[in-house]
Every structure is written in structure tokens, then in C-alpha cells.
Write a protein that holds these residues in place. Sequence first.
Motif, PDB file in Angstrom:
ATOM      1  N   ILE A 122      25.265 102.197  92.251  1.00 45.83           N
ATOM      2  CA  ILE A 122      26.579 102.488  92.832  1.00 45.83           C
ATOM      3  C   ILE A 122      26.368 103.355  94.066  1.00 45.83           C
ATOM      4  CG2 ILE A 122      28.887 103.411  92.427  1.00 45.83           C
ATOM      5  CD1 ILE A 122      28.244 101.249  90.433  1.00 45.83           C
ATOM      6  N   LYS A 123      26.881 102.913  95.194  1.00 46.56           N
ATOM      7  CA  LYS A 123      26.788 103.707  96.416  1.00 46.56           C
ATOM      8  C   LYS A 123      28.182 103.938  96.985  1.00 46.56           C
ATOM      9  CE  LYS A 123      22.109 102.323  97.741  1.00 46.56           C
ATOM     10  NZ  LYS A 123      21.252 101.751  98.811  1.00 46.56           N
ATOM     11  N   ARG A 124      28.344 105.083  97.618  1.00 48.50           N
ATOM     12  CA  ARG A 124      29.593 105.411  98.322  1.00 48.50           C
ATOM     13  C   ARG A 124      29.232 105.701  99.775  1.00 48.50           C
ATOM     14  NH1 ARG A 124      32.301 110.136  94.974  1.00 48.50           N
ATOM     15  NH2 ARG A 124      34.139 109.587  96.217  1.00 48.50           N
ATOM     16  N   PRO A 125      29.011 104.642 100.564  1.00 49.19           N
ATOM     17  CA  PRO A 125      28.481 104.835 101.927  1.00 49.19           C
ATOM     18  C   PRO A 125      29.384 105.648 102.840  1.00 49.19           C
ATOM     19  CG  PRO A 125      28.324 102.533 101.226  1.00 49.19           C
ATOM     20  CD  PRO A 125      29.194 103.232 100.234  1.00 49.19           C
ATOM     21  N   TRP A 126      30.693 105.681 102.515  1.00 49.99           N
ATOM     22  CA  TRP A 126      31.630 106.352 103.423  1.00 49.99           C
ATOM     23  C   TRP A 126      32.255 107.591 102.790  1.00 49.99           C
ATOM     24  CZ3 TRP A 126      31.528 101.063 102.422  1.00 49.99           C
ATOM     25  CH2 TRP A 126      30.894 100.304 103.414  1.00 49.99           C
ATOM     26  N   GLU A 127      31.585 108.120 101.761  1.00 53.60           N
ATOM     27  CA  GLU A 127      32.054 109.374 101.162  1.00 53.60           C
ATOM     28  C   GLU A 127      31.987 110.493 102.208  1.00 53.60           C
ATOM     29  OE1 GLU A 127      31.127 112.153  97.237  1.00 53.60           O
ATOM     30  OE2 GLU A 127      29.613 110.738  97.981  1.00 53.60           O
TER      31      GLU A 127
END
Length: 215
Positions: free
Chosen positions: A119-124
Motif C-alpha cells: 500500500i502506497k500513499r504517493p501524495w500524502e
Amino acid sequence: MRSTTDDTGGHRNHAHGQTTPSAKRSHSWGQLTPYQQGSLDGLCGLYAIINALVFVSGSHRRLSHPIVENLFAELLQAIDRTIGLFHALHYGIDTGPLVIILGEAVESLANDHGLVVTIKRPWEHKPEMSLRDLLRGLRRDLAKGAVVLIGFGGYLDHWTVAVAISARAMRLFDSAGVTRVSLACCRMTHEPAKAGVEHIIDADGVFVVRMKSQR
């Protein structure tokens, strides 16, 4: 949900507990419409997690119904520990608790079924991300076999799963039967309001989900 697109006047679902009853008041039985699952509960976040995992697992091996049932039960327990079932059912699941529930799902699939989920949140923490740049990044991730768990504010107020993005619409794998949202109706939280229906995206609430087999 009776509506199959975002623009047909269908009932709103909810990421944060706002609901629109689907039952019409009428003395004629034939004119009554039953409440649908999701009309009165705020579990779209849980269903979005499940649906993201089911869709992204398709290229490796399908998650069987018993596995999904057990995962659903485990995540209900995680929700109860984290924010309480009543809170989730009535008010929905915000981004912070959703991160915790996602972590429980990832751990369960790895430990019990040898499936590695990333799981990635590239725009956190990137509140100034433009919709154009977000869509460019999402198309790139989707082309590589990922799916996107995304929260919409505004009209839908709903957690869902994006599986493809065309020039005009985002195609969804959705618990409420919403098949697409028009990109013309979308904007980021900091961008100017649009007239009419709006689907508002917070960059913090965008999760890129991938899966590979461990065995």
C-alpha cells in the motif's frame, strides 16, 4: 444503490456517515423502494478495502468467498477495536482509521494466505497536488496492475476503488454499484469549486494497492 453512474441523480453513499434514504413515502406498495445495503451504514471504507484486494488479486489467484468472509469478520473486529462498530456504522470511517484497517488486512493476507500486498500513499502530505498531476500518476500506476482505493468528498462522500481512467471518466469497482465518475465533476480539495455535482479528492485519501504471490 440504484444508480450506476455518478450523474443520474442516484442516492449518495458515504465515507463519513452522510446518507440519503432510498425509501419513498407513498401509500402505494408498488411505489416503495427498499433501502439498499449502504443506505444507512457507513461501511463503504471496509467494502472498498475488500474490493481493492479482490480486484488486485485477480492476476495471481482469486480470493475465495470463504477467505473474503473471514477477512471481513477480522476487519470488523479491527474496526471495533479502533473506532468502535457503532461509530463506523453511523459516521463512517475516516482516513486515519482506514490506514489502520488496511494494515490489518495486509497482515492477515500475508500471514494466512502468503499474499504480499503493498500500500502506497504517493501524495500524502501534498495538499497542493493538482487533479491533472494526480490523474497522470494514477494512470501510470493502474497501467502497472495496481488499483486505487480513493475517498471522494462532495456528492458521493464515499470510499471506492478505481480500476481505470479514461480521458473523461474514472471507472470504479464499487460496493454501491457506481460504475464511473466523470472527471469533469472532479477536483482536489484546494481547487476552485465547480457548479453542480462535485467529487472532491483529498490527496491524503488516495491509496495505491498492489499484490504479488509470496509462494
